[in-house]
Write an enzyme that holds these catalytic residues in place. Structure first.
Site, PDB file in Angstrom:
ATOM      1  N   ASP A 181       0.850  -1.189   0.000  1.00 50.69           N
ATOM      2  CA  ASP A 181       0.000   0.000   0.000  1.00 50.69           C
ATOM      3  C   ASP A 181       0.886   1.240   0.000  1.00 50.69           C
ATOM      4  O   ASP A 181       1.914   1.284   0.693  1.00 50.69           O
ATOM      5  CB  ASP A 181      -0.904   0.011   1.231  1.00 50.69           C
ATOM      6  CG  ASP A 181      -1.844   1.202   1.240  1.00 50.69           C
ATOM      7  OD1 ASP A 181      -2.934   1.078   0.644  1.00 50.69           O
ATOM      8  OD2 ASP A 181      -1.482   2.245   1.830  1.00 50.69           O
TER       9      ASP A 181
ATOM     10  N   ASN B 192      -2.179  13.410  -4.718  1.00 51.13           N
ATOM     11  CA  ASN B 192      -3.347  13.801  -5.501  1.00 51.13           C
ATOM     12  C   ASN B 192      -3.868  15.169  -5.092  1.00 51.13           C
ATOM     13  O   ASN B 192      -4.243  15.998  -5.937  1.00 51.13           O
ATOM     14  CB  ASN B 192      -4.463  12.765  -5.348  1.00 51.13           C
ATOM     15  CG  ASN B 192      -4.228  11.529  -6.206  1.00 51.13           C
ATOM     16  OD1 ASN B 192      -3.578  11.601  -7.246  1.00 51.13           O
ATOM     17  ND2 ASN B 192      -4.749  10.397  -5.777  1.00 51.13           N
TER      18      ASN B 192
ATOM     19  N   HIS C 229      -4.046  14.903  -9.868  1.00 56.35           N
ATOM     20  CA  HIS C 229      -4.223  13.482 -10.173  1.00 56.35           C
ATOM     21  C   HIS C 229      -3.267  12.979 -11.256  1.00 56.35           C
ATOM     22  O   HIS C 229      -2.924  11.799 -11.281  1.00 56.35           O
ATOM     23  CB  HIS C 229      -5.677  13.215 -10.589  1.00 56.35           C
ATOM     24  CG  HIS C 229      -6.637  13.278  -9.440  1.00 56.35           C
ATOM     25  ND1 HIS C 229      -6.859  12.216  -8.596  1.00 56.35           N
ATOM     26  CD2 HIS C 229      -7.417  14.292  -8.979  1.00 56.35           C
ATOM     27  CE1 HIS C 229      -7.737  12.556  -7.677  1.00 56.35           C
ATOM     28  NE2 HIS C 229      -8.091  13.819  -7.878  1.00 56.35           N
TER      29      HIS C 229
ATOM     30  N   ASP D 228      -1.089   9.679 -10.969  1.00 52.75           N
ATOM     31  CA  ASP D 228      -0.972   8.616 -11.979  1.00 52.75           C
ATOM     32  C   ASP D 228       0.499   8.299 -12.252  1.00 52.75           C
ATOM     33  O   ASP D 228       0.877   7.130 -12.432  1.00 52.75           O
ATOM     34  CB  ASP D 228      -1.647   9.039 -13.281  1.00 52.75           C
ATOM     35  CG  ASP D 228      -3.163   9.076 -13.169  1.00 52.75           C
ATOM     36  OD1 ASP D 228      -3.698   8.531 -12.177  1.00 52.75           O
ATOM     37  OD2 ASP D 228      -3.800   9.659 -14.066  1.00 52.75           O
TER      38      ASP D 228
ATOM     39  N   ASP E 261      -4.445   2.653  -4.758  1.00 48.88           N
ATOM     40  CA  ASP E 261      -2.992   2.663  -4.542  1.00 48.88           C
ATOM     41  C   ASP E 261      -2.520   1.367  -3.889  1.00 48.88           C
ATOM     42  O   ASP E 261      -1.509   1.355  -3.189  1.00 48.88           O
ATOM     43  CB  ASP E 261      -2.590   3.864  -3.682  1.00 48.88           C
ATOM     44  CG  ASP E 261      -3.248   3.832  -2.299  1.00 48.88           C
ATOM     45  OD1 ASP E 261      -4.235   3.074  -2.130  1.00 48.88           O
ATOM     46  OD2 ASP E 261      -2.789   4.553  -1.404  1.00 48.88           O
TER      47      ASP E 261
ATOM     48  N   ARG F  19      14.498  -5.547  -0.859  1.00 53.34           N
ATOM     49  CA  ARG F  19      15.093  -4.969  -2.069  1.00 53.34           C
ATOM     50  C   ARG F  19      14.057  -4.135  -2.822  1.00 53.34           C
ATOM     51  O   ARG F  19      14.356  -3.024  -3.282  1.00 53.34           O
ATOM     52  CB  ARG F  19      15.643  -6.076  -2.965  1.00 53.34           C
ATOM     53  CG  ARG F  19      16.318  -5.533  -4.222  1.00 53.34           C
ATOM     54  CD  ARG F  19      17.007  -6.626  -5.013  1.00 53.34           C
ATOM     55  NE  ARG F  19      16.067  -7.574  -5.571  1.00 53.34           N
ATOM     56  CZ  ARG F  19      16.043  -8.869  -5.290  1.00 53.34           C
ATOM     57  NH1 ARG F  19      16.920  -9.389  -4.439  1.00 53.34           N
ATOM     58  NH2 ARG F  19      15.156  -9.672  -5.843  1.00 53.34           N
TER      59      ARG F  19
END
Length: 284
Positions: free
Chosen positions: A158, A166, A171, A175, A201, A221
């Site tokens: 997440d 945003n 936005h 993106d 997300d 990593r």
């Protein structure tokens, strides 16, 4: 439904076996043509050989069997009648054209279907798999894990503070964050791993044949590379990850995903920007 079952049966067969079956149909057509003196027409058997190789093997195989079917039919005509007759050349040319057209149409149709299937399984923004593709892939890997007793790991990722991007940068910048995350995953992960955007997300990653120790290395990593990419763009985004490994797979993939999601949520609750690992244990 019958057609789909038919396709599934052949799609699971090795290509050499399909080629042998195509040869069988071609030889059967030739034998029946020879025995009946071509009074009866057996072009359907030739077409089946072209269909099998064009759809399930390769373009070259389909075209080869198209030409082979036409040539076989032509020489059988010659064996059964004296002299070279114009009608034999005509029949040969017509059959060759028909078989080649069938092969080409099948190849174009299969390519179109593959493209549509790929689009239906791809997240339109990031280019990685979507939720549908992830669950389909996970079900297959879960079956393999049960069959061969290989470990399987799922990581749930997440993006922390994504809403800030945003709200403060727009936005379009949000993106760009999502696309950068997806690209970083593709560059960092192994070829056998399967990243997907589940929505918003949130991303999930399928790590086949990956045990607990390996998952720790891979996850760390990946998080390092993601943080570097975020810092390079001056984004306030960090990453909370829940990583669940199972040596004894659960009954269904939803259980595995839900537990990985719960691990990620614990990271969010305890301050974000960290990784929490666990080993799956079936409830008693």
């Amino acid at each position: 439904m019958l057609t789909e079952s038919f396709l599934r049966i052949f799609e699971t067969q090795p290509k050499p076996r399909i080629v042998r079956l195509a040869w069988l149909f071609l030889l059967l057509a030739g034998l029946l043509d020879y025995l009946t003196g071509q009074v009866a027409v057996f072009d359907t058997f030739y077409i089946v050989s072209v269909l099998l190789t064009s759809w399930f093997v390769s373009r070259q195989s389909g075209l080869l069997f198209a030409v082979g079917s036409a040539v076989t039919s032509y020489f059988l005509n010659e064996l059964q009648s004296a002299g070279l007759q114009f009608v034999h050349f005509w029949n040969f040319a017509m059959r060759l054209i028909i078989f080649l057209v069938i092969a080409q149409l099948l190849l174009l149709l299969r390519k179109r279907l593959e493209n549509e299937t790929s689009l239906a399984r791809t997240d339109f923004l990031t280019g990685v798999g979507n939720a549908r593709a992830f669950f389909d892939e996970a079900e297959r890997e879960l079956s393999r894990s049960r069959r061969y007793r290989h470990p399987l790991t799922v990581a749930y990722v997440d993006l922390d503070n994504f809403k800030k991007v945003n709200d403060s940068m727009g936005h379009s910048e949000g993106d760009k964050v999502l696309m950068t995350v997806a690209n970083t995953m593709r560059r960092t992960l192994r070829g056998s791993d399967f990243p997907a955007r589940l929505g918003g997300d949130e991303f999930a990653i399928l790590l086949p044949e990956t045990d607990y120790a390996q998952s720790q290395v891979i996850a760390q990593r990946l998080r390092t590379h993601l943080l570097e990419a975020s810092k390079a763009h001056n984004w306030p985004v960090t990453f909370s990850m829940g990583v669940l490994t199972c040596s004894e797979p659960p009954v269904n993939i939803k259980t595995l995903i839900d537990e990985a999601d719960a691990l990620m949520y614990k990271v969010k609750q305890s301050g974000k920007n960290a990784i929490r690992h666990s080993i799956f244990k079936e409830a008693a």
